[in-house]
Design an enzyme around this catalytic site. Structure first.
Site, short mmCIF file in Angstrom:
data_model
loop_
_atom_site.label_atom_id
_atom_site.label_comp_id
_atom_site.label_asym_id
_atom_site.label_seq_id
_atom_site.Cartn_x
_atom_site.Cartn_y
_atom_site.Cartn_z
CG ASP A 1 -11.72 1.62 -6.96
OD1 ASP A 1 -11.78 1.57 -5.73
OD2 ASP A 1 -11.11 2.52 -7.58
CG ASP B 1 -8.25 4.09 -9.87
OD1 ASP B 1 -8.99 3.43 -9.12
OD2 ASP B 1 -7.69 5.14 -9.51
CG ASP C 1 -8.73 -0.83 -7.36
OD1 ASP C 1 -9.34 -1.10 -6.31
OD2 ASP C 1 -8.72 0.29 -7.90
P1 ADP Z 1 -10.68 3.31 -1.90
O1 ADP Z 1 -10.92 1.83 -1.89
O2 ADP Z 1 -11.97 4.07 -1.92
O3 ADP Z 1 -9.76 3.72 -3.06
P2 ADP Z 1 -8.65 3.24 0.35
O4 ADP Z 1 -8.67 1.76 0.58
O5 ADP Z 1 -7.41 3.82 -0.22
O6 ADP Z 1 -9.97 3.74 -0.47
O7 ADP Z 1 -8.91 3.96 1.77
C1 ADP Z 1 -10.01 3.63 2.57
C2 ADP Z 1 -10.24 4.64 3.65
O8 ADP Z 1 -9.12 4.73 4.55
C3 ADP Z 1 -10.44 6.06 3.15
O9 ADP Z 1 -11.77 6.30 2.76
C4 ADP Z 1 -10.00 6.90 4.36
O10 ADP Z 1 -11.06 7.00 5.27
C5 ADP Z 1 -8.91 6.08 4.98
N1 ADP Z 1 -7.58 6.53 4.51
C6 ADP Z 1 -6.72 5.85 3.71
N2 ADP Z 1 -5.60 6.56 3.49
C7 ADP Z 1 -5.74 7.74 4.13
C8 ADP Z 1 -4.93 8.89 4.29
N3 ADP Z 1 -3.72 9.04 3.71
N4 ADP Z 1 -5.41 9.91 5.03
C9 ADP Z 1 -6.61 9.80 5.62
N5 ADP Z 1 -7.42 8.75 5.52
C10 ADP Z 1 -7.01 7.72 4.81
MG MG Z 2 -9.38 3.65 -6.62
#
Ligand code: ADP
Ligand code: MG
Length: 347
Positions: free
Chosen positions: A41, A242, A246
């Site tokens: 991740d 983490d 995931d």
């Molecule tokens: P990752 O898999 O990298 O941990 P997430 O699945 O949580 O990321 O989020 C994917 C994308 O959705 C982020 O990169 C962002 O662009 C958008 N996003 C998610 N939550 C938020 C939020 N609270 N505010 C702004 N953008 C968000």
């Molecule tokens: Mg993560």
């Protein structure tokens, strides 16, 4: 023969525990030996998960000042627990902005947030979110991709029907990320990065640490599907993660490796837990598994060897029962002794 396997496994699992690598079951040691792909991740696993705002930029055609964009974003993110939200709140606080509460709040997983404030909707999130809400982005693409190519995650901010601007956020890599990736390649496993973030940002970060294979724009619910696809290609897959998002992927993987500083759900789902929050322990746990499996094979070889020599001799009546009993005890001792040597492996 009967203790050849458990003796080595016990020493291997104990050795892991000493090094802060908690192995939930012997099956993970066995699978680790056959491992072909490790999927990481991005946010919170490869990066520290403490992003900071690097730029606030008005959209093309927007009159909004930096402070106005930041304020709208902060109102929206006040109720969110996402690391990106924290970065925005922190920056708003640093700028001395007073953040009013929103009237309604909706988190859209993998996309962003929508809140109601003074009769208008404020939206913050990625392209997917804005496109779904009907915003045209073609004209904005140059600015957005420019920021992304530098490794920023770009969030789009809109109020009502106006696209106000963008907030770029960057996360620092964990110190030894590149070294870990290299270590994995050296022991012959393929490395993949899996993220909900966009392709360009993910590529920029991947390139900086030597990960060439990136799966980006993955919605939280689809992470497990990506793992399944790799497994369907006949690969034995480990997933390192983490976050709450995931957990399904950790469960789907042949070996789910959870980072100790991560969410409780991830830790409950993982088959291996890295207590020390050091990515290098991913490599170490694989080395330990391989050393343990080698021990098991040695033990089995020697146990078979004693028996296949001893039994024919005994069958011909050439073995004194006292000697046979001593040989039996000796074979057990040698297996236990050989397993104990595993303690000398450096992890
Ligand atoms: P990752 O898999 O990298 O941990 P997430 O699945 O949580 O990321 O989020 C994917 C994308 O959705 C982020 O990169 C962002 O662009 C958008 N996003 C998610 N939550 C938020 C939020 N609270 N505010 C702004 N953008 C968000
Ligand atoms: Mg993560």
């Amino acid at each position: 023969l009967g203790i050849a396997t458990p003796a080595a496994l016990m020493v291997g699992v104990g050795k892991g525990a000493e090094a802060g690598i908690l192995i939930r079951g012997a099956e993970y040691l066995e699978r680790a030996e056959k491992l072909s792909v490790v999927v990481f991740d991005k946010t919170g696993t490869i990066t520290k998960g403490e992003p900071e705002v690097t730029a606030v930029v008005p959209a093309d055609g927007s009159q909004a000042a930096e402070a106005e964009i930041l304020l709208a974003a902060a109102i929206a993110e006040k109720g969110s627990e996402h690391p990106l939200a924290e970065a925005i709140i922190k920056r708003a606080a640093m700028t001395g902005l007073d953040i009013p509460a929103a009237d309604s709040f909706e988190a859209i997983p993998g996309q962003g947030v929508r809140v109601g404030h003074q009769g208008e909707d404020i939206l913050i999130g990625n392209r997917r979110l804005m496109q779904a809400k009907g915003f045209a982005l073609a004209q904005q693409e140059t600015v957005i991709s420019g920021l992304e190519e530098k490794g920023n995650t770009v969030m789009l901010v809109a109020k009502g029907t106006t696209l106000l601007g963008f907030i770029a956020v960057a996360d620092t890599l964990k110190e030894n990320a590149a070294e870990v990736i290299n270590g994995l390649k050296n022991i012959g496993v393929e490395v993949v990065m899996l993220t909900g973030d966009n392709e360009r940002t993910a590529q920029a970060i991947g390139a900086s640490i030597g990960i060439g294979r990136i799966v980006a724009n993955v919605l939280p619910g689809d992470k497990a599907k990506v793992i399944k696809e790799l497994q369907d290609q006949g690969k034995v897959v480990a997933m390192v993660g983490d976050g709450i998002n995931d957990a399904p992927a950790l469960a789907q993987a042949d070996i789910g490796i959870a980072i100790g500083s991560g969410s409780d759900v991830a830790k409950e789902t993982g088959g291996i837990i890295l207590v020390r929050d050091n990515l290098m322990d991913v490599v170490k746990s694989l080395q330990l598994s391989r050393a343990t499996m080698r021990k098991i094979k040695q033990n089995l070889f020697w146990a078979f060897f004693y028996n296949s020599v001893g039994i024919p001799i005994a069958a011909f009546g050439l073995l004194n029962p006292i000697v046979a009993a001593a040989a039996m005890a000796l074979s057990s001792l040698s297996v236990v002794g050989n397993s104990a040597l595993l303690k000398r492996v450096k992890v």
